[in-house]
Design a protein around this motif. Structure first.
Motif, short mmCIF file in Angstrom:
data_model
loop_
_atom_site.label_atom_id
_atom_site.label_comp_id
_atom_site.label_asym_id
_atom_site.label_seq_id
_atom_site.Cartn_x
_atom_site.Cartn_y
_atom_site.Cartn_z
N ARG A 183 -4.11 6.18 -6.67
CA ARG A 183 -4.71 4.86 -6.46
C ARG A 183 -4.02 3.80 -7.32
O ARG A 183 -3.72 2.70 -6.86
CB ARG A 183 -6.21 4.90 -6.75
N HIS A 184 -3.72 4.14 -8.59
CA HIS A 184 -3.04 3.19 -9.48
C HIS A 184 -1.60 2.93 -8.99
O HIS A 184 -1.14 1.78 -9.02
CB HIS A 184 -3.04 3.71 -10.91
N ASP A 185 -0.91 3.98 -8.57
CA ASP A 185 0.45 3.82 -8.04
C ASP A 185 0.44 2.95 -6.77
O ASP A 185 1.28 2.08 -6.59
CB ASP A 185 1.08 5.17 -7.72
N LEU A 186 -0.52 3.21 -5.89
CA LEU A 186 -0.65 2.43 -4.67
C LEU A 186 -0.86 0.95 -5.00
O LEU A 186 -0.21 0.08 -4.42
CB LEU A 186 -1.82 2.95 -3.83
N ARG A 187 -1.76 0.66 -5.91
CA ARG A 187 -2.02 -0.72 -6.30
C ARG A 187 -0.75 -1.40 -6.81
O ARG A 187 -0.42 -2.52 -6.43
CB ARG A 187 -3.11 -0.79 -7.37
N ARG A 188 -0.03 -0.72 -7.68
CA ARG A 188 1.19 -1.29 -8.25
C ARG A 188 2.23 -1.57 -7.16
O ARG A 188 2.82 -2.65 -7.11
CB ARG A 188 1.75 -0.33 -9.32
N HIS A 189 2.44 -0.62 -6.26
CA HIS A 189 3.45 -0.78 -5.20
C HIS A 189 3.02 -1.81 -4.16
O HIS A 189 3.86 -2.57 -3.66
CB HIS A 189 3.76 0.56 -4.55
N ALA A 190 1.74 -1.85 -3.82
CA ALA A 190 1.27 -2.84 -2.85
C ALA A 190 1.38 -4.25 -3.43
O ALA A 190 1.75 -5.19 -2.72
CB ALA A 190 -0.17 -2.53 -2.43
N ALA A 191 1.09 -4.40 -4.71
CA ALA A 191 1.23 -5.71 -5.36
C ALA A 191 2.70 -6.13 -5.39
O ALA A 191 3.04 -7.28 -5.11
CB ALA A 191 0.64 -5.68 -6.76
N ALA A 192 3.58 -5.19 -5.71
CA ALA A 192 5.01 -5.50 -5.74
C ALA A 192 5.54 -5.87 -4.36
O ALA A 192 6.47 -6.67 -4.23
CB ALA A 192 5.79 -4.31 -6.30
N ALA A 193 4.90 -5.34 -3.31
CA ALA A 193 5.30 -5.66 -1.94
C ALA A 193 4.79 -7.03 -1.51
O ALA A 193 5.23 -7.57 -0.49
CB ALA A 193 4.79 -4.59 -0.97
N GLY A 194 3.84 -7.60 -2.28
CA GLY A 194 3.37 -8.95 -1.97
C GLY A 194 1.89 -9.08 -1.64
O GLY A 194 1.44 -10.15 -1.27
#
Length: 160
Positions: free
Chosen positions: A41-52
């Motif tokens: 969940r933390h990894d997903l949040r970080r990558h989704a935020a980096a994607a915009g």
């Protein structure tokens, strides 16, 4: 099962002036088990935020995908995989498991189950918190795909 050839993950370039075919970018992929859900969940949040994806849209997307990951662990054999891709301005999450699939028809919920019924809200929440939800049930397991547009739809016309 969703594949790279799926209409949700493939840019066909069919319209005039469309961008290059194959503009889908893999953002993040990870296999998971019960023990991995929090870190995932933390990894997903970080990558989704980096994607915009940001603010409430980010929170909603992460909550929706977390529900699907939990369902994959609970109903799909204790493990699964998450694939996050970006196609133009659309973030796509494919959550797959290798479980037996649905016993009968795919769940199509118009509303939540009765308050005294445990469970049964994950797909409903995922559907309500994302732009689209697609369920693929096959002999190799279940894949649930959700999408979220990175650009917010215009709610009021611009002033002239």
């Amino acid at each position: 099962m969703a594949t790279p050839e799926s209409p949700l993950t493939q840019n066909t370039g069919a319209s005039a002036g469309a961008g290059p075919v194959g503009s889908t970018t893999e953002v993040f992929t990870r296999d998971f088990t019960t023990d991995d859900i929090t870190d995932l969940r933390h990894d997903l949040r970080r990558h989704a935020a980096a994607a915009g994806l940001h603010d409430d849209a980010l929170d909603d997307f992460v909550a929706a995908v977390n529900e699907l990951v939990t369902n994959a662990v609970r109903h799909g054999g204790g493990h699964g995989s998450l694939r996050l891709t970006l196609d133009a301005d659309t973030l796509i999450a494919d959550v797959s498991d290798r479980g037996e699939g649905f016993a009968g028809e795919l769940p199509v919920t118009a509303g939540p189950p009765a308050a005294d019924v445990p469970g049964g809200r994950g797909i409903l929440l995922a559907r309500r918190l994302t732009d689209t939800l697609l369920i693929s049930d096959g002999p190799d397991g279940v894949t649930v795909t959700v999408t979220r547009c990175l650009t917010a739809p215009m709610t009021t016309p611009p002033s002239a």
